[in-house]
Design an enzyme around this catalytic site. Structure first.
Site, PDB file in Angstrom:
ATOM      1  N   PHE A  92       0.859  -1.189   0.000  1.00 39.00           N
ATOM      2  CA  PHE A  92       0.000   0.000   0.000  1.00 39.00           C
ATOM      3  C   PHE A  92       0.893   1.236   0.000  1.00 39.00           C
ATOM      4  O   PHE A  92       1.645   1.468   0.942  1.00 39.00           O
ATOM      5  CB  PHE A  92      -0.960   0.055   1.198  1.00 39.00           C
ATOM      6  N   ASP A 131       9.296   2.926   2.219  1.00 38.80           N
ATOM      7  CA  ASP A 131       8.079   3.684   2.527  1.00 38.80           C
ATOM      8  C   ASP A 131       7.803   3.513   4.018  1.00 38.80           C
ATOM      9  O   ASP A 131       7.242   2.512   4.452  1.00 38.80           O
ATOM     10  CB  ASP A 131       6.908   3.191   1.673  1.00 38.80           C
ATOM     11  N   LYS A 143       2.218  10.893   7.201  1.00 43.36           N
ATOM     12  CA  LYS A 143       1.364  10.622   8.359  1.00 43.36           C
ATOM     13  C   LYS A 143       1.812  11.345   9.639  1.00 43.36           C
ATOM     14  O   LYS A 143       1.535  12.522   9.784  1.00 43.36           O
ATOM     15  CB  LYS A 143       1.223   9.106   8.553  1.00 43.36           C
TER      16      LYS A 143
HETATM   17  C1  LIG Z   1      -1.027   5.910   4.303  1.00 44.09           C
HETATM   18  C2  LIG Z   1       0.092   5.400   3.484  1.00 44.09           C
HETATM   19  C3  LIG Z   1       0.419   5.996   2.248  1.00 44.09           C
HETATM   20  C4  LIG Z   1      -0.399   7.092   1.630  1.00 44.09           C
HETATM   21  O1  LIG Z   1      -0.470   8.227   2.408  1.00 44.09           O
HETATM   22  P1  LIG Z   1      -1.631   9.328   2.114  1.00 44.09           P
HETATM   23  O2  LIG Z   1      -1.268  10.462   3.003  1.00 44.09           O
HETATM   24  O3  LIG Z   1      -2.927   8.679   2.476  1.00 44.09           O
HETATM   25  O4  LIG Z   1      -1.545   9.650   0.672  1.00 44.09           O
HETATM   26  C5  LIG Z   1       1.528   5.506   1.575  1.00 44.09           C
HETATM   27  N1  LIG Z   1       2.261   4.500   2.071  1.00 44.09           N
HETATM   28  C6  LIG Z   1       1.973   3.909   3.250  1.00 44.09           C
HETATM   29  C7  LIG Z   1       2.852   2.808   3.752  1.00 44.09           C
HETATM   30  C8  LIG Z   1       0.870   4.318   3.984  1.00 44.09           C
HETATM   31  O5  LIG Z   1       0.551   3.705   5.129  1.00 44.09           O
END
Ligand SMILES: *Cc1c(COP(=O)(O)O)cnc(C)c1O
Length: 402
Positions: free
Chosen positions: A141, A226, A255
């Site tokens: 994700f 990420d 986040k």
């Molecule tokens: C939440 C998340 C994203 C995307 O972040 P947004 O601020 O919702 O665009 C990307 N990578 C990971 C691992 C995430 O948990």
């Protein structure tokens, strides 16, 4: 509109159905506790998908935001502002990297990392034009843009959003061999979540990140971590990669970087990588704005004390010890690290959604992910007593289906 029922009805009718929220309408929150419009209190075990690691209304972060609101909120990057240097230097020091590229949302930061990796591939590695590929993982994700959903293996995220962006190879998560087989002369990067959050808090095998790092170095491929959900204290370290002492070429952050106040994201990398971006080649009107930087600067100061990392580690042991006792008792498996857990409920007993609802009725807000998995990620400020209380409620909620 004042009652929960009224607000939910209009929300359902007038908003796109891209989410399926639990039927709770939150009015205010402090620390780990939220209060709904009828005055019912709940422990927050989602933390805005780990955006609220430092707690709702964290005094340091709110004060920084309020101070900044009085002075300056937006300049655009056409000019400098007085919060920017502290942000870039501070986040650079936290990550151990030379340079920062600020954006707003997580998906934008992932897009930034993809663009930088491709440009680095053409300009530094010498990959033939238009040939670059990036290796990504099954069940990843990384956000919701058209390029990112192009390499999602989740049918909901992916289907009917084509035509898809080419240039990605999807391999099994947790398998170094699969990456080794996929790497070719045109590979510019491996994009990996050190722990897959949305997939259900999947922790890869020990040594995986170390071997991915070695493989990337061996083949002159950028390792992109990420850490949007796994980073900034959640797992008991500043970054989940720290558990193996691994340093990626690019950190992708978001986040919790915004302290639960504003969206703040960024990538961090060294000059030999991020230096490929020149004026006009990438940007964002709001990226690196003064309010975002002031909030993030407070977050970075908090992280520099190490206090939250240590607390997540300590409370994480309590959480995992308690959850471990539930295995066999309606719980099939528990995974995770620090104050972060994926709990697989026995699917013959109840869905994750049903357990989340039962948990909500018991004053704890958590969210299911993928069928029978529940993800637990309370704000790190939570007290040990509240942590125990919430786990008691989870046990009670599961028992109610027997
Ligand atoms: C939440 C998340 C994203 C995307 O972040 P947004 O601020 O919702 O665009 C990307 N990578 C990971 C691992 C995430 O948990």
């Amino acid at each position: 509109m004042t009652t929960s029922a009224e607000i939910i009805e209009v929300s359902e009718h007038r908003s796109a159905h891209n989410y399926h929220p639990l039927p709770v309408v939150i009015h205010e929150a402090h620390g780990a506790w939220v209060t709904d419009v009828e005055g019912r209190r709940y422990l927050d075990f989602l933390s805005g998908y780990s955006s609220l690691n430092f707690g709702h209304g964290n005094p340091k972060i709110i004060e920084a935001a309020q101070e900044q609101l009085k002075n300056l909120t937006l300049t655009s990057r056409a000019f400098y502002h007085d919060q920017f240097a502290t942000f870039c230097a501070g986040l650079g020091d936290l990550t151990g990297k030379d340079m920062i590229l600020p954006m707003n949302t997580g998906a934008e930061a992932v897009e930034t990392a993809i663009k930088v990796a491709r440009k680095w591939g053409y300009q530094v590695k010498g990959v033939a034009r238009e040939q670059a590929n990036i290796i990504v993982m099954e069940d990843n994700f990384h956000g919701r843009t058209t390029t990112i959903v192009s390499f999602s293996t989740d049918p909901d995220a992916h289907a009917d959003f084509g035509p898809y962006t080419p240039g990605f190879k999807i391999v099994k998560y947790g398998s170094v061999e699969a990456i080794r087989e996929a790497i070719d002369a045109h590979t510019v990067a491996v994009l990996v979540e050190p722990i897959q959050g949305e997939a259900g808090v999947l922790v890869p095998p020990d040594g995986y990140l170390t071997q991915v790092r070695e493989l990337c170095t061996e083949h002159n491929v950028l390792m992109i971590a990420d850490e949007i959900q796994s980073g900034l204290g959640r797992t008991g370290k500043t970054f989940a990669c720290d558990h193996e002492g691994v340093v990626p070429d690019i950190y992708v952050l978001g986040k919790a970087l915004g302290g639960g106040v504003v969206p703040v994201s960024a990538i961090a990398a060294n000059r030999n990588v991020l230096g490929v971006i020149q004026p006009g080649q990438h940007g964002s009107t709001f990226g690196g704005n003064p309010l975002a930087c002031a909030v993030a600067n407070a977050v970075i100061e908090i992280l520099n004390t190490g206090e939250f990392q240590a607390r997540a580690a300590r409370l994480g042991e309590v959480l995992h010890a308690r959850l471990g006792e539930m295995v066999g008792n309606g719980v099939v498996t528990v995974r995770g690290r620090g104050l972060w857990a994926g709990v697989d409920i026995d699917p013959s007993l109840a869905t994750g959604r049903a357990v989340s609802k039962a948990l909500m009725e018991r004053g704890v807000l958590a969210k299911d992910t993928h069928g029978s998995t529940i993800r637990l990620a309370p704000p790190i400020v939570i007290s040990e007593e509240d942590l125990h209380h919430a786990v008691d409620q989870l046990a009670d909620a599961i028992a109610s289906f027997k």
